[in-house]
Design a protein around this motif. Sequence first.
Motif, mmCIF file in Angstrom:
data_model
loop_
_atom_site.group_PDB
_atom_site.id
_atom_site.type_symbol
_atom_site.label_atom_id
_atom_site.label_comp_id
_atom_site.label_asym_id
_atom_site.label_seq_id
_atom_site.Cartn_x
_atom_site.Cartn_y
_atom_site.Cartn_z
ATOM 1 N N VAL A 253 0.845 -1.199 0.000
ATOM 2 C CA VAL A 253 0.000 0.000 0.000
ATOM 3 C C VAL A 253 0.880 1.248 0.000
ATOM 4 N N VAL A 254 1.907 1.231 0.855
ATOM 5 C CA VAL A 254 2.808 2.381 0.922
ATOM 6 C C VAL A 254 3.522 2.566 -0.412
ATOM 7 N N MET A 255 3.918 1.442 -1.020
ATOM 8 C CA MET A 255 4.616 1.545 -2.309
ATOM 9 C C MET A 255 3.744 2.215 -3.356
ATOM 10 N N LEU A 256 2.464 1.830 -3.378
ATOM 11 C CA LEU A 256 1.571 2.432 -4.376
ATOM 12 C C LEU A 256 1.389 3.914 -4.095
ATOM 13 N N GLY A 257 1.327 4.272 -2.820
ATOM 14 C CA GLY A 257 1.250 5.693 -2.471
ATOM 15 C C GLY A 257 2.481 6.429 -2.950
ATOM 16 N N ILE A 258 3.637 5.834 -2.730
ATOM 17 C CA ILE A 258 4.882 6.474 -3.166
ATOM 18 C C ILE A 258 4.897 6.595 -4.681
ATOM 19 N N TYR A 259 4.437 5.550 -5.344
ATOM 20 C CA TYR A 259 4.344 5.604 -6.809
ATOM 21 C C TYR A 259 3.481 6.777 -7.235
ATOM 22 N N PHE A 260 2.389 6.987 -6.512
ATOM 23 C CA PHE A 260 1.429 8.008 -6.906
ATOM 24 C C PHE A 260 1.926 9.412 -6.578
ATOM 25 N N PHE A 261 2.635 9.562 -5.458
ATOM 26 C CA PHE A 261 2.968 10.917 -4.992
ATOM 27 C C PHE A 261 4.305 11.424 -5.508
ATOM 28 N N THR A 262 5.261 10.510 -5.768
ATOM 29 C CA THR A 262 6.598 11.009 -6.102
ATOM 30 C C THR A 262 6.687 11.787 -7.413
#
Lengths: 529, 540
Positions: free
Chosen positions: A178-187
Amino acid sequence: MDMAALLNWMIFLPLIGGVLCLAVASRQAARQVALWTSIATFVLSVILAAGYYGQGYAGVQFVTQLRWIDSINVEYRTGVDGLSLPLVLLTTALSVLVVIASWDIQKAAKAYLALYLFLMTGMLGVFLALDLFLFYVFFEVSLLPMYFLIGVWGGPRKEYAAIKFFLYTLFGSICLLVVMLGIYFFTPEAAAGGASGGGQNTWDMIRLQTDPAIGALFARGGPHWGFAKLAFWLTLIAFLVKLPGVPFHTWLPDAHVEAPTPISMILAGVLLKMGGYAMMRITWPFFPDAAILFWKCAAGLGVISIVYGAFCAMAQADWKKLVAYSSVSHMGYVLLGLAVLTRAGFDGAYYQMIAHGITSAMMFFLVGVVYDRAHHRQIDRLGGLWLKWPAYSGWAAVGFFAAMGLPGLCGFVGEVMVLLGTFQAVGNPGFPTALVYTYGVLAASGVILTAGYILWMFQRVYMGPQRAEYAGYEPVKGREYFIMVTLGLAALVFGVVPYLVFVMTNPTFDGIMKIISVAVPAAQTALGG
Amino acid sequence: MMPKLPAWEEIRLVLPEIGLAVGMCAVLLVPFARRLSKSVPAAAALIALGLAGFFAVDSLGVSGRSILAGALVIDPFSQFFKVLLVVFTVLVLAQWLLAGKDRISAADTPDFLCLLLGATAGMALMASAANLLSIVVSIEMASLPSYALAGMRKLQRRGSEAALKYVLFGAVASALMIYGCSLLYGLTGSLDLPTVANAVVSGFSPLLGLGVLLLFVGLAFKLSAVPLHFWCPDVFEGAPTEVTTFLSVASKGAAVCLLTRILWSFGAAAAAGVGGERGWNLLVGLAVAVAALGAITATWGNLVAMHQTNLKRLLAYSSMAHAGYLMMAVGLIAISGPTGPAAAKLNLLPGHVAAAVLFYLLVYLFMNMGAFTVVALAAQQVGSEDLRAYRGLMAWSPWLGVLLTVFLLSLFGMPGLGGFLGKIYLAVVMTKVGSIGFVLIAVLLFNTLLSLYYYMRPVYFMAFAGGSGAEDDSPLADARGSLMPSLPGAVPGVGVAVLVICALALVWTGLGGGSGMTKDYGLIWSPPGQAAAIVSAESK
């Protein structure tokens, strides 16, 4: 040879060896293949360490960077730094011993050794991956061989233990995803400098730690501060499961009790370290402000793990379960040392991982030696082993006392530094004196509890009169002495010369502490000094 | 407008379907020359599939156009699916040659092949259908042969039961769907999907809503979405394994493609600015409804799969779960677009969704094919699909055991295998729609965790239980020797080939293979005047 290529060979050599294990004709040949593969991997890791010394132990070295999956910007990116190198050396060295310890496995020995070598690739990959996506792949792939190694070669309740291990750790992995997908989305916002869209996302773990633009996204008051708080907890949970910390530790006693001895060694010696390593690599440096905000909870969980684990260990009638709970207690120091955000705490937490890698592997092996002969692990059915095998018991004393934290042995250094680091936090903004002292005193009491359960166990198992049934036990073999002596000497050496580890880690840790301490003034203002 | 004869250009683009139709006739004609032959009709079917595949590959480069007066749309999205479909049907034929041939008599062989090719043609049309008439016709063309295929083992009660359930469910769903289509036609005066979509988005009325709802009923039946899923486990269990394999992938895949196209026609209308804010809100509701239905379907499928003791039934519920995952992402195509409110509010392009769907189908094809092929092979040896029958399989036939483990792990989503990347791409689509997306991701990941339990159960029986042989009462105990040393011996080379192809494809896709290809072909046609011609995932 090019060091970056050597590093990649080191990761995949065990994989090749594993396939070879399946291909060869006899069990004996498979054992030889596994042994020489692990030795070769160890040699490569030593060469790698020498190369890293040649670079002055500075930062990230020997990076391989290849485009991998373009559509989501995944790269195959590996490299070594001070955070990974000691753990890599621990993994490769311990692996040689584990293969030797597995020499007597008869049931489907080829598949066992192949799975073990696949596991090695997974472990080395976790420590050497610098791309978050690649890290995740290795993190998850390393579960699978473990699942089979426990489930097929384990004890009576192996199926239960194996699926529990798999489900728990997978739950953790999913939190990380979940965190990885968030990072993918925000970076992409960091690259584009604000509004969504435009820039390319990044999975580069070093950039995620150090890029100020990305740091600003997840900083207190930043555009994604809410996500950062959530992500801190999700990654913490993901790695707490692996560490393991209370309340996600319950898979560990089951897994350890059912796993065969060599697998317990590697599980306690290396796999648990993946949790601590990932916290140091991801949770704290990615979300430093959230780490400051939640330090009380994280440190509290650490303290609870220390004390609760120790009490549980004391209550066990099963010798191996006692050792398993001692892991929970010892890994609590890692969490506490990280959470207090001081340099000494960080160093101590890391050293505790290395020390525990040596002592826990040794303790599980010491239990295994007796279990192979007695076929039970009930502490109250043992006793007087010292009279039966004085030499074995002497090395057992080294192993257990090292775990206990006797000065001069490796367990001492980590625990003391974590305690020092905890008390150093007094006076830092956001660290109330009373709370820090409470944590410090409770953690210090863990040292006494540890001494309590280890000495009590030692007394019941090794002291007293010899038992009649020992007469039929076969003597301790030279192979077994080799493992004990190696681990015992390591416990001694790393107890006396902690410099051996810190010389490798210092420059890297300076960098990580900078990321964390940069965040301190920001918190200072926010928390009102 | 005067009806005009379709130009050769347009005929050329439907050659894949024509090839399949010719094949249908050919396999039925074969018995006049060679009675009771199995191999000659099979060869004829393979040739037809080969031709269809060739023409589908040939038309891959067509960059999206509407043909036959708007009845069909040919775009890379549809053509790529047709290529997959043909490859898959060839593998199904191989599986049939391998395990099912003995169970279907020579007299029935042409019928079986004709039905198979007919269903394939229907499914290929579903991927291209773009007006209400062609939607109904293609769904019927895919469904009717499927009913008969499900009951192919004529003398078996279970097979007949499966076929009857399938027919009854299908008939009701078709009736509702046709009713919905007639409502839409009556209210909008057009069969053309973009026109209907424009009318719905710009001037929504309860009656139009009912029409759309009923249209989706037909699709939900094909997708076995809750609450129209009851037929699925019974049909999958009762039908011959090769038919189950075929239905689980091809039928659901075609339905997903059709759903994608219908939803995108709504999305394209909004992206062209039709309906304004009100239309946009309507589409958000539609997207959320489809995604929520997918979430419910996936969760339901996973929860029920946990209790299954029959591997075919277990895989049936698992296919429900996968259809659910796909629906969760496909629903979002309704609120995607390069222009209009979609572009202003979100960062999602239809190409993203189409590429994710194609990649998922590519992977799903191989993992389900592989898993069912092992089921077929094992069932041939032990005569049972019960999970307990797999006890000790790993010890007796390590290769079969390891391969089944690979397929199950990919279905679960283990990194390194294709299933994982498939799920990641779906999740990536979801990240682009904000908070709804994160809820969907949470559901997707939660479901993944649930599914681990039941995908590991066959592995548990294969690897952990029994094996020592002492207290073994499993049927495989008798098969000892016949199954273990057999690969690649007594199990025909075809079987080995199918399994190895599937496993290699999963590893290849798991390491990122196919990602670029599906991204390139994830281009979905937009009606002119609605959104700028064609939209790729690259363009933004």
